[in-house]
Design a protein around this motif. Structure first.
Motif, short mmCIF file in Angstrom:
data_model
loop_
_atom_site.label_atom_id
_atom_site.label_comp_id
_atom_site.label_asym_id
_atom_site.label_seq_id
_atom_site.Cartn_x
_atom_site.Cartn_y
_atom_site.Cartn_z
N LYS A 1 -3.11 -3.31 -0.77
CA LYS A 1 -3.74 -2.81 -2.24
C LYS A 1 -5.30 -2.61 -2.16
N ASN A 2 -5.93 -2.88 -1.21
CA ASN A 2 -7.42 -2.57 -1.40
C ASN A 2 -7.81 -1.41 -1.16
N GLU A 3 -7.24 -0.36 -1.71
CA GLU A 3 -7.59 1.04 -1.39
C GLU A 3 -7.88 1.61 -2.49
N ALA A 4 -8.81 2.68 -2.60
CA ALA A 4 -8.98 3.64 -3.87
C ALA A 4 -9.32 5.06 -3.25
N LYS A 5 -8.77 6.04 -4.40
CA LYS A 5 -8.81 7.42 -3.88
C LYS A 5 -9.67 8.11 -4.44
N ILE A 6 -10.52 8.91 -3.58
CA ILE A 6 -11.60 9.65 -4.37
C ILE A 6 -11.30 11.32 -4.02
N SER A 7 -11.31 12.24 -4.83
CA SER A 7 -11.01 13.47 -4.67
C SER A 7 -12.35 14.41 -4.89
N ALA B 1 -2.00 2.19 -3.44
CA ALA B 1 -1.74 1.45 -2.51
C ALA B 1 -1.00 1.99 -1.20
N LYS B 2 -1.32 1.56 0.10
CA LYS B 2 -0.75 2.22 1.27
C LYS B 2 0.43 1.37 1.65
N VAL B 3 1.41 1.93 2.05
CA VAL B 3 2.52 1.08 2.65
C VAL B 3 2.62 1.81 4.04
N SER B 4 3.06 0.97 4.96
CA SER B 4 3.05 1.49 6.28
C SER B 4 4.28 0.85 7.36
N ILE B 5 4.70 1.73 8.21
CA ILE B 5 5.52 1.11 8.95
C ILE B 5 4.99 1.14 10.51
N VAL B 6 5.09 0.18 11.22
CA VAL B 6 4.49 -0.07 12.45
C VAL B 6 5.40 -0.53 13.71
N GLY B 7 5.16 0.17 14.78
CA GLY B 7 6.15 -0.20 15.95
C GLY B 7 5.62 0.65 17.20
N ILE C 1 10.00 7.04 -5.66
CA ILE C 1 8.49 6.54 -5.43
C ILE C 1 7.79 7.74 -4.84
N ASN C 2 6.81 8.34 -5.33
CA ASN C 2 6.14 9.62 -4.98
C ASN C 2 5.12 9.19 -4.05
N ILE C 3 4.98 10.19 -3.14
CA ILE C 3 4.01 9.90 -1.90
C ILE C 3 2.80 10.96 -2.05
N GLN C 4 1.57 10.31 -2.25
CA GLN C 4 0.42 10.79 -2.44
C GLN C 4 -0.24 11.42 -1.39
N ILE D 1 1.77 5.13 16.82
CA ILE D 1 2.93 3.80 16.51
C ILE D 1 3.05 3.32 15.05
N LYS D 2 2.50 4.30 14.04
CA LYS D 2 2.44 3.88 12.62
C LYS D 2 2.64 5.16 11.62
N VAL D 3 3.29 5.04 10.69
CA VAL D 3 3.43 5.88 9.61
C VAL D 3 2.86 5.38 8.16
N SER D 4 1.82 5.87 7.67
CA SER D 4 1.50 5.28 6.45
C SER D 4 1.73 6.23 5.14
N CYS D 5 1.90 5.64 4.12
CA CYS D 5 1.83 6.67 2.73
C CYS D 5 1.15 6.03 1.71
N VAL D 6 0.42 6.61 0.96
CA VAL D 6 -0.25 6.22 -0.38
C VAL D 6 0.72 6.52 -1.44
N ILE D 7 0.80 5.35 -2.07
CA ILE D 7 1.77 5.74 -3.48
C ILE D 7 0.98 4.73 -4.70
N ASP D 8 1.46 4.95 -5.77
CA ASP D 8 1.20 4.44 -7.20
C ASP D 8 1.32 2.76 -6.84
N ASP D 9 0.27 1.95 -6.95
CA ASP D 9 0.16 0.45 -6.61
C ASP D 9 1.10 -0.50 -7.50
N LYS D 10 1.77 0.22 -8.44
CA LYS D 10 2.59 -0.68 -9.15
C LYS D 10 4.14 -0.58 -8.23
N TYR D 11 4.23 0.18 -7.45
CA TYR D 11 5.76 0.36 -6.71
C TYR D 11 5.46 -0.58 -5.32
N THR D 12 4.27 -1.13 -5.04
CA THR D 12 3.95 -1.68 -3.71
C THR D 12 5.04 -2.33 -3.23
#
Ligand code: ADP
Ligand code: ASP
Ligand code: MG
Length: 405
Positions: free
Chosen positions: A259-265, A340-346, A368-371, A378-389
């Motif tokens: 959750k230590n993430e912020a987005k800037i456009s 927030a960023k959620v990721s799978i690792v392996g 859950i929408n992927i932004q 060895i990983k896939v990460s998605c940024v989502i709204d942090d309330k769904y973390t």
């Protein structure tokens, strides 16, 4: 006789009673005939309080003074542990980072360890003294105090183990080891017996704060086998070690969130060479790490650029980007601090396809929408709204069949 490095984190050092518990555990290993170096964190909550005081004093505290301030937490805990050991009849001596000395670069609040001078510690060990070292801190070559970034005591411990050629490096914490995901979010998470350096590097960089990422970098570089285990029981923990064939057989070994993430456009940036450098160089000069970057398809010579930065650096980053955006003639800057960023690792992902699409399907089934998306071998990460973390972590943990079983 072995040289043992043990590190105890904030919760393990959280009260006088808990420090006594740590002292008894240290004494037990010493009594078994080992030389001991103990690296400790500040008592739990103390570093947060020190950070809050700095932020209360000014909006952008001086980086040098911030480190002088936050390094004090560990001064309290090393002294308490050393005096407790002495009161139990052991020879013990505390060291602040600068007394060792642990030499770092000058990147305040995120300094890197460059060198550890083990001379004084070795002399103490020879005399049978238990050496207690403050984690999280060092000194730069100009004599300024530095700190290593939140969670940095892990790195101090592994660096001390590497620097002094220790036989064992144990990281004692408030969970029994490294789990398939944060056991506080998913109680069914399973403890791993071992995890490879590369998987742990990804997990740490993707938000699993059980080990600070730089501690894993050190461990990998110097081949230190790190044993993560609980300071509250004697259960075997998790070994962080070289990859082996069993590890590759597992497709996804862990789920992480950050959750230590912020987005800037940056909107309507002229699409021509050199623009990205003009936007990102000032951020890197300010020591701000940019994580995911997406550039949209260009329209009439303009494009939008979106990227993420640590939320702790957000205010500073936004100001830098607003100035840079004005310089390059962009139309404006948008930002979002609630991502927030959620990721799978392996490591098993390297040789399997379909893992990412399974992740996207699992998230979409919950609406859950992927932004943003980013991938590595060895990983896939998605940024989502942090309330769904938490929901996302649970859903992915079950979609990849990681629950105890
Ligand atoms: P310490 O103060 O001992 O350094 P931390 O709070 O830094 O402890 O790290 C331990 C915490 O890490 C656990 O309490 C747990 O909530 C969290 N954590 C996150 N991901 C994991 C994971 N995959 N396995 C174990 N713990 C995890
Ligand atoms: N006390 C520091 C922190 O809270 C370092 C650590 O605990 O590892 O970040
Ligand atoms: Mg920690």
């Amino acid at each position: 006789m072995a040289l043992v490095v043990q590190k105890y984190g904030g919760t393990s050092m959280g009260s006088i009673e808990r420090i006594r518990n740590v002292a008894r555990r240290v004494a037990r290993t010493y009594d078994e005939g080992n030389e001991m170096i103990v690296v400790v964190s500040a008592m739990s909550g103390e570093t947060n309080k020190l950070v809050a005081l700095c932020n209360e004093m000014c909006e952008f505290p001086s980086e040098r003074e911030y480190d002088v301030m936050v390094a004090t937490g560990e001064q309290v805990s090393i002294a308490l542990l050393a005096m407790c050991l002495e009161s139990m009849g052991y020879k013990a001596k505390s060291y602040m980072g600068f007394q060792v000395p642990i030499i770092t670069d000058s990147a305040f609040s995120k300094a890197r360890i460059e060198e550890i001078d083990g001379t004084r510690i070795r002399e103490d060990l020879k005399k049978g003294t238990i050496v207690v070292v403050a984690g999280f801190q060092g000194i730069d070559r100009d004599g300024n105090l530095t700190t290593l970034g939140r969670g940095g005591s892990d790195t101090s411990a592994v660096a001390v183990a590497a620097g002094l050629n220790a036989d064992v490096c144990e990281i004692y914490t408030d969970v029994d080891g490294i789990y398939t995901t944060d056991p506080r979010i998913v109680p069914e998470a399973s403890k791993m017996d071992k995890v490879s350096y590369d998987e742990m590097l990804e997990m740490a960089s993707l938000g699993s704060k059980v080990l600070q990422i730089r501690s894993v970098e050190f461990a990998k570089k110097y081949g230190v086998v790190v044993h993560v285990r609980s300071s509250f029981n004697d259960n075997p923990g998790t070994l962080v070690t070289k990859e082996d064939a069993d590890m590759e057989a597992v497709l996804v070994s862990g789920i992480t969130h950050d959750k230590n993430e912020a987005k800037i456009s940056v909107m309507r940036v002229p699409d021509k060479p050199g623009i990205a450098a003009q936007l990102f160089s000032p951020l890197s000069e300010a020591n701000i790490t940019v994580d995911m970057i997406i550039q949209n398809v260009s329209h009439e010579g303009f494009t939008d650029l979106t990227f993420t930065v640590p939320r702790t650096d957000f205010k500073k980053a936004l100001k830098i980007v607003e100035d840079a955006a004005a310089r390059v003639g962009a139309a404006g800057v948008d930002s979002n601090e609630t991502i927030a960023k959620v990721s799978i690792v392996g490591v098993g992902m390297r040789s399997h396809s379909g893992v990412a699409s399974k992740m996207f399907a699992a998230l979409s089934a919950e609406g859950i929408n992927i932004q943003m998306i980013s991938t590595s071998e060895i990983k896939v990460s998605c940024v989502i709204d942090d309330k769904y973390t938490e929901l996302a972590v649970r859903v992915l943990h079950s979609a990849f069949g990681l629950a105890k079983g």
